[in-house]
Design a protein around this motif. Sequence first.
Motif, PDB file in Angstrom:
ATOM      1  N   GLY A   1     -20.237 -24.479 -21.281  1.00  0.00           N
ATOM      2  CA  GLY A   1     -20.081 -24.632 -19.836  1.00  0.00           C
ATOM      3  C   GLY A   1     -18.915 -25.514 -19.432  1.00  0.00           C
ATOM      4  O   GLY A   1     -18.794 -25.872 -18.268  1.00  0.00           O
ATOM      5  N   MET A   2     -18.049 -25.892 -20.374  1.00  0.00           N
ATOM      6  CA  MET A   2     -16.920 -26.753 -20.008  1.00  0.00           C
ATOM      7  C   MET A   2     -15.709 -25.918 -19.636  1.00  0.00           C
ATOM      8  O   MET A   2     -15.526 -24.829 -20.173  1.00  0.00           O
ATOM      9  CB  MET A   2     -16.572 -27.672 -21.170  1.00  0.00           C
ATOM     10  CG  MET A   2     -17.693 -28.640 -21.433  1.00  0.00           C
ATOM     11  SD  MET A   2     -17.380 -29.666 -22.804  1.00  0.00           S
ATOM     12  CE  MET A   2     -18.912 -30.559 -22.878  1.00  0.00           C
ATOM     13  N   VAL A   3     -14.898 -26.444 -18.710  1.00  0.00           N
ATOM     14  CA  VAL A   3     -13.729 -25.702 -18.242  1.00  0.00           C
ATOM     15  C   VAL A   3     -12.492 -26.232 -18.958  1.00  0.00           C
ATOM     16  O   VAL A   3     -12.223 -27.433 -18.929  1.00  0.00           O
ATOM     17  CB  VAL A   3     -13.547 -25.885 -16.709  1.00  0.00           C
ATOM     18  CG1 VAL A   3     -12.319 -25.129 -16.215  1.00  0.00           C
ATOM     19  CG2 VAL A   3     -14.787 -25.414 -15.988  1.00  0.00           C
ATOM     20  N   PRO A   4     -11.730 -25.338 -19.650  1.00  0.00           N
ATOM     21  CA  PRO A   4     -10.538 -25.822 -20.339  1.00  0.00           C
ATOM     22  C   PRO A   4      -9.510 -26.356 -19.355  1.00  0.00           C
ATOM     23  O   PRO A   4      -9.367 -25.825 -18.260  1.00  0.00           O
ATOM     24  CB  PRO A   4      -9.998 -24.582 -21.055  1.00  0.00           C
ATOM     25  CG  PRO A   4     -10.794 -23.429 -20.594  1.00  0.00           C
ATOM     26  CD  PRO A   4     -11.913 -23.905 -19.752  1.00  0.00           C
ATOM     27  N   GLY A   5      -8.809 -27.393 -19.746  1.00  0.00           N
ATOM     28  CA  GLY A   5      -7.799 -27.976 -18.863  1.00  0.00           C
ATOM     29  C   GLY A   5      -7.728 -29.468 -19.102  1.00  0.00           C
ATOM     30  O   GLY A   5      -8.503 -30.013 -19.887  1.00  0.00           O
TER      31      GLY A   5
ATOM     32  N   LEU B   1      -5.222 -32.329 -23.234  1.00  0.00           N
ATOM     33  CA  LEU B   1      -4.736 -31.503 -22.119  1.00  0.00           C
ATOM     34  C   LEU B   1      -5.507 -30.192 -21.962  1.00  0.00           C
ATOM     35  O   LEU B   1      -5.246 -29.417 -21.054  1.00  0.00           O
ATOM     36  CB  LEU B   1      -3.248 -31.169 -22.337  1.00  0.00           C
ATOM     37  CG  LEU B   1      -2.279 -32.353 -22.348  1.00  0.00           C
ATOM     38  CD1 LEU B   1      -0.900 -31.917 -22.798  1.00  0.00           C
ATOM     39  CD2 LEU B   1      -2.199 -32.971 -20.964  1.00  0.00           C
ATOM     40  N   GLY B   2      -6.435 -29.942 -22.892  1.00  0.00           N
ATOM     41  CA  GLY B   2      -7.157 -28.667 -22.854  1.00  0.00           C
ATOM     42  C   GLY B   2      -6.288 -27.514 -23.293  1.00  0.00           C
ATOM     43  O   GLY B   2      -6.529 -26.366 -22.947  1.00  0.00           O
ATOM     44  N   LEU B   3      -5.248 -27.815 -24.079  1.00  0.00           N
ATOM     45  CA  LEU B   3      -4.321 -26.775 -24.529  1.00  0.00           C
ATOM     46  C   LEU B   3      -4.341 -26.656 -26.055  1.00  0.00           C
ATOM     47  O   LEU B   3      -3.770 -27.500 -26.743  1.00  0.00           O
ATOM     48  CB  LEU B   3      -2.895 -27.110 -24.098  1.00  0.00           C
ATOM     49  CG  LEU B   3      -2.596 -27.026 -22.623  1.00  0.00           C
ATOM     50  CD1 LEU B   3      -1.182 -27.454 -22.352  1.00  0.00           C
ATOM     51  CD2 LEU B   3      -2.833 -25.619 -22.102  1.00  0.00           C
ATOM     52  N   PRO B   4      -4.980 -25.654 -26.602  1.00  0.00           N
ATOM     53  CA  PRO B   4      -5.003 -25.505 -28.048  1.00  0.00           C
ATOM     54  C   PRO B   4      -3.679 -24.976 -28.579  1.00  0.00           C
ATOM     55  O   PRO B   4      -2.996 -24.226 -27.885  1.00  0.00           O
ATOM     56  CB  PRO B   4      -6.116 -24.483 -28.270  1.00  0.00           C
ATOM     57  CG  PRO B   4      -6.198 -23.723 -27.009  1.00  0.00           C
ATOM     58  CD  PRO B   4      -5.707 -24.607 -25.907  1.00  0.00           C
ATOM     59  N   VAL B   5      -3.305 -25.400 -29.780  1.00  0.00           N
ATOM     60  CA  VAL B   5      -2.021 -24.949 -30.328  1.00  0.00           C
ATOM     61  C   VAL B   5      -2.190 -24.154 -31.623  1.00  0.00           C
ATOM     62  O   VAL B   5      -1.229 -23.917 -32.322  1.00  0.00           O
ATOM     63  CB  VAL B   5      -1.055 -26.131 -30.570  1.00  0.00           C
ATOM     64  CG1 VAL B   5      -0.612 -26.744 -29.256  1.00  0.00           C
ATOM     65  CG2 VAL B   5      -1.697 -27.198 -31.449  1.00  0.00           C
ATOM     66  N   SER B   6      -3.396 -23.757 -31.946  1.00  0.00           N
ATOM     67  CA  SER B   6      -3.609 -22.943 -33.150  1.00  0.00           C
ATOM     68  C   SER B   6      -4.847 -22.079 -32.944  1.00  0.00           C
ATOM     69  O   SER B   6      -5.612 -22.302 -31.998  1.00  0.00           O
ATOM     70  CB  SER B   6      -3.821 -23.846 -34.364  1.00  0.00           C
ATOM     71  OG  SER B   6      -5.067 -24.494 -34.241  1.00  0.00           O
ATOM     72  N   GLY B   7      -5.033 -21.115 -33.840  1.00  0.00           N
ATOM     73  CA  GLY B   7      -6.186 -20.222 -33.742  1.00  0.00           C
ATOM     74  C   GLY B   7      -7.503 -20.988 -33.806  1.00  0.00           C
ATOM     75  O   GLY B   7      -8.427 -20.728 -33.029  1.00  0.00           O
ATOM     76  N   THR B   8      -7.579 -21.967 -34.722  1.00  0.00           N
ATOM     77  CA  THR B   8      -8.832 -22.722 -34.846  1.00  0.00           C
ATOM     78  C   THR B   8      -9.070 -23.576 -33.603  1.00  0.00           C
ATOM     79  O   THR B   8     -10.205 -23.723 -33.155  1.00  0.00           O
ATOM     80  CB  THR B   8      -8.804 -23.630 -36.089  1.00  0.00           C
ATOM     81  OG1 THR B   8      -7.568 -24.313 -36.120  1.00  0.00           O
ATOM     82  CG2 THR B   8      -8.992 -22.860 -37.366  1.00  0.00           C
ATOM     83  N   ALA B   9      -7.973 -24.105 -33.031  1.00  0.00           N
ATOM     84  CA  ALA B   9      -8.123 -24.914 -31.817  1.00  0.00           C
ATOM     85  C   ALA B   9      -8.590 -24.034 -30.654  1.00  0.00           C
ATOM     86  O   ALA B   9      -9.370 -24.474 -29.800  1.00  0.00           O
ATOM     87  CB  ALA B   9      -6.811 -25.609 -31.483  1.00  0.00           C
ATOM     88  N   VAL B  10      -8.129 -22.768 -30.625  1.00  0.00           N
ATOM     89  CA  VAL B  10      -8.585 -21.836 -29.583  1.00  0.00           C
ATOM     90  C   VAL B  10     -10.093 -21.623 -29.718  1.00  0.00           C
ATOM     91  O   VAL B  10     -10.839 -21.622 -28.729  1.00  0.00           O
ATOM     92  CB  VAL B  10      -7.842 -20.480 -29.684  1.00  0.00           C
ATOM     93  CG1 VAL B  10      -8.474 -19.448 -28.766  1.00  0.00           C
ATOM     94  CG2 VAL B  10      -6.370 -20.638 -29.333  1.00  0.00           C
ATOM     95  N   LEU B  11     -10.551 -21.470 -30.966  1.00  0.00           N
ATOM     96  CA  LEU B  11     -11.989 -21.254 -31.179  1.00  0.00           C
ATOM     97  C   LEU B  11     -12.794 -22.506 -30.823  1.00  0.00           C
ATOM     98  O   LEU B  11     -13.914 -22.414 -30.330  1.00  0.00           O
ATOM     99  CB  LEU B  11     -12.250 -20.833 -32.631  1.00  0.00           C
ATOM    100  CG  LEU B  11     -11.899 -19.365 -32.912  1.00  0.00           C
ATOM    101  CD1 LEU B  11     -11.748 -19.114 -34.409  1.00  0.00           C
ATOM    102  CD2 LEU B  11     -12.958 -18.430 -32.355  1.00  0.00           C
ATOM    103  N   LEU B  12     -12.205 -23.671 -31.085  1.00  0.00           N
ATOM    104  CA  LEU B  12     -12.873 -24.924 -30.707  1.00  0.00           C
ATOM    105  C   LEU B  12     -13.048 -24.976 -29.192  1.00  0.00           C
ATOM    106  O   LEU B  12     -14.117 -25.308 -28.676  1.00  0.00           O
ATOM    107  CB  LEU B  12     -12.046 -26.117 -31.193  1.00  0.00           C
ATOM    108  CG  LEU B  12     -12.577 -27.504 -30.839  1.00  0.00           C
ATOM    109  CD1 LEU B  12     -13.843 -27.805 -31.617  1.00  0.00           C
ATOM    110  CD2 LEU B  12     -11.541 -28.575 -31.124  1.00  0.00           C
ATOM    111  N   LEU B  13     -11.986 -24.601 -28.481  1.00  0.00           N
ATOM    112  CA  LEU B  13     -12.042 -24.584 -27.025  1.00  0.00           C
ATOM    113  C   LEU B  13     -13.055 -23.548 -26.534  1.00  0.00           C
ATOM    114  O   LEU B  13     -13.765 -23.769 -25.554  1.00  0.00           O
ATOM    115  CB  LEU B  13     -10.655 -24.262 -26.470  1.00  0.00           C
ATOM    116  CG  LEU B  13     -10.367 -24.734 -25.058  1.00  0.00           C
ATOM    117  CD1 LEU B  13     -10.407 -26.248 -24.982  1.00  0.00           C
ATOM    118  CD2 LEU B  13      -9.020 -24.244 -24.595  1.00  0.00           C
TER     119      LEU B  13
END
Lengths: 505, 172
Positions: free
Chosen positions: A341-345, A322-334
């Motif tokens: 150049g990728m758009v989260p979502g 879904l392009g929705l990170p649920v942790s700090g590391t997932a935010v950094l991955l995104l």
Amino acid sequence: MEQFLSSLSGGVVVLADPYVWVLLLIGTMLGVIVGALPGIGATVAYGLVLPFTYFMGPVPAVAFLLSIAVGNQFGNSIPAILIGLPGSPATILTVADGFALHKRGETGLALGIAYLAALGGQAVSILFFVALVVPLAGLTYVFLAPELFSLYVLGMVSIISLTGKSIPKGFVAATFGLLIGVVGLDPVTLSPRFDFGTRVLRNGLDVEPVVIGLLAVSELFRQARQSFQWSEVSGNLVAKFPSWAQVKRCIPPMFIGTVTGTFIGAVPGAGTTPAALISYQQAKVISRKPEEFGKGSIEGIAANEAAQNAANSGELIPTLGLGLPVSGTAVLLLSALTMQGMVPGPSLTRNSPELLDAAVAGLLGGTIILLFTGWWLSRSMMRVATVNRSVVIILCLAIVMLGIFALERQIFDVWVCLVCGVIGYFMTRYGYSVAAAALAAILASEFERTLRQGLNLFDNDIVLFLSRPIAATIIFASLVILGLGILRLRRERRLLASPARILEE
Amino acid sequence: MDRRIDLAIGIAVFLAGLGVLFVAHGIRPTGPVVDAIGPRAFPYMIGIFFLIGGSWTVLGRLRSWKSETGNFVESEGEPDEPDVPASALQSFAVIVASILYVLAMPRLGYPIATPLFVIAALKAMRMQSWLAIIVIALVYTAATYIIFAHYLRVDLPLGPLRDLFHSLGLSR
């Protein structure tokens, strides 16, 4: 089924590239080493290497980052067993059982079970990950602006309820992230905002310095408050691998940990710590020797370690699906993906299906590398825990600043990173979730754009906008998660305050 | 955590909200595209959220002020390692060293500013051995220079050493 097999085989194809294997080897070993340094978690490791991923393609970058997470979860258990220091809150129960076994001279047994559980949990959870993420990514075709907006609300609410100890402070943190995200040209009318007439702010702030500053630099500043050395390894290390009978006893708790870890890791608003705690409790319920839990139970270690590793794959389900990170590391991955150049979502995987292959390759390759190096690394890592802590903190800080400069060759970015690090330091100290701020900074632009463009499509009628079935369901789910987050915080506070209480319960 | 700082942060959030509302008021739509809520709506919302969040923190803190004994209350943030003394000053010293490093890098160049930063920061962290500190600073600087300048082809600032590095073939 076809998509499931195609994603798995796609991951294997990515692993055909020797360059990817080199990255995975570096990533897994780095993850184990960083995990073995108490307090220096995966977030700091991601912050360290994120600028380097700019020089890789998106596929190697994702695989590399995930191999760090694989190594890191296993690495966390090493100081927990050898020194009695939890590498992360989730390993608090590994300390209870692993350190007890180490003190009894059964270090090999504790490390061996942790090693096997990490491998088993990680390997099996890859199948769950692919099975869940593929249908989720397929749903994204029905998502228009209202659904996208609702998803961004869900993402922010989830991370607010996941991180930090105060929901109102979490909202303030997310608002701060939104403020960073609205600097520059507005996404619909292109009107300049908060640029104070300066050219450097006209196009907005780059996400990477902000995210790394908030998540990694702030943590390093916080760690710099204390000067001490990670303890010397106590007792004798008898590295005897567990017998088959002992391993067989641990298979049911490992399975429980894997299933629980994957599903709880995937639930926005949950995370690794509750996954590990719940798995531990479940393993105790089915155990023939529940009285050993907390006093050196190998089943307890198996459930806990399998859950932590499986939660890695679980966290990726909302992040890539879904392009929705649920942790700090997932935010950094995104953040690494936005850098490419990728758009989260939700269209992330639809537009770039190779990301799924990369994720499978990273998790699978990291697990294979851990299979061959993990046992040797676990015995070698006792020396890592005696490395000078101050040197680690300062050199990490220096590398992060250099890495940020290397991205765009701009000193201004280093300033942004540093300022965000200082703000993040106070946020971390006083209960404002830096992960929520970082996620909001990444999503701010799309969050605003989907609301405004969506309102235009629906005649500026907010009720019409939010009453579409999927959008309304997601908004309702956000409210439920918020409520659950409040309950979780209360429960977690109670449990973490007294691990002995879980054992009694 | 120190409840006075928690209170001060709450007040700062409230004031930031006022500041955001003030700046948001001055935002003017430009260009031909027009939408219902316009470019000011989000900044207004951010300002209002800050006002509410700041007020919540301040009022919550003031409400429990009398019932709490002492200025140090249960932490809502990440706690320090137990049984080890913690010093905010030490952390601030590292922050100041980092700020000076970023200020110095364009002027002194990476090869001079970096070892100075590592030495200053390690001393701020109370590391004792000067020899070890200097060796670490020099080895780190040399290693990262080689990796970034040569392998990753990043143009690092060289300051007064630019001509020397150029003549020695150490820069591109």
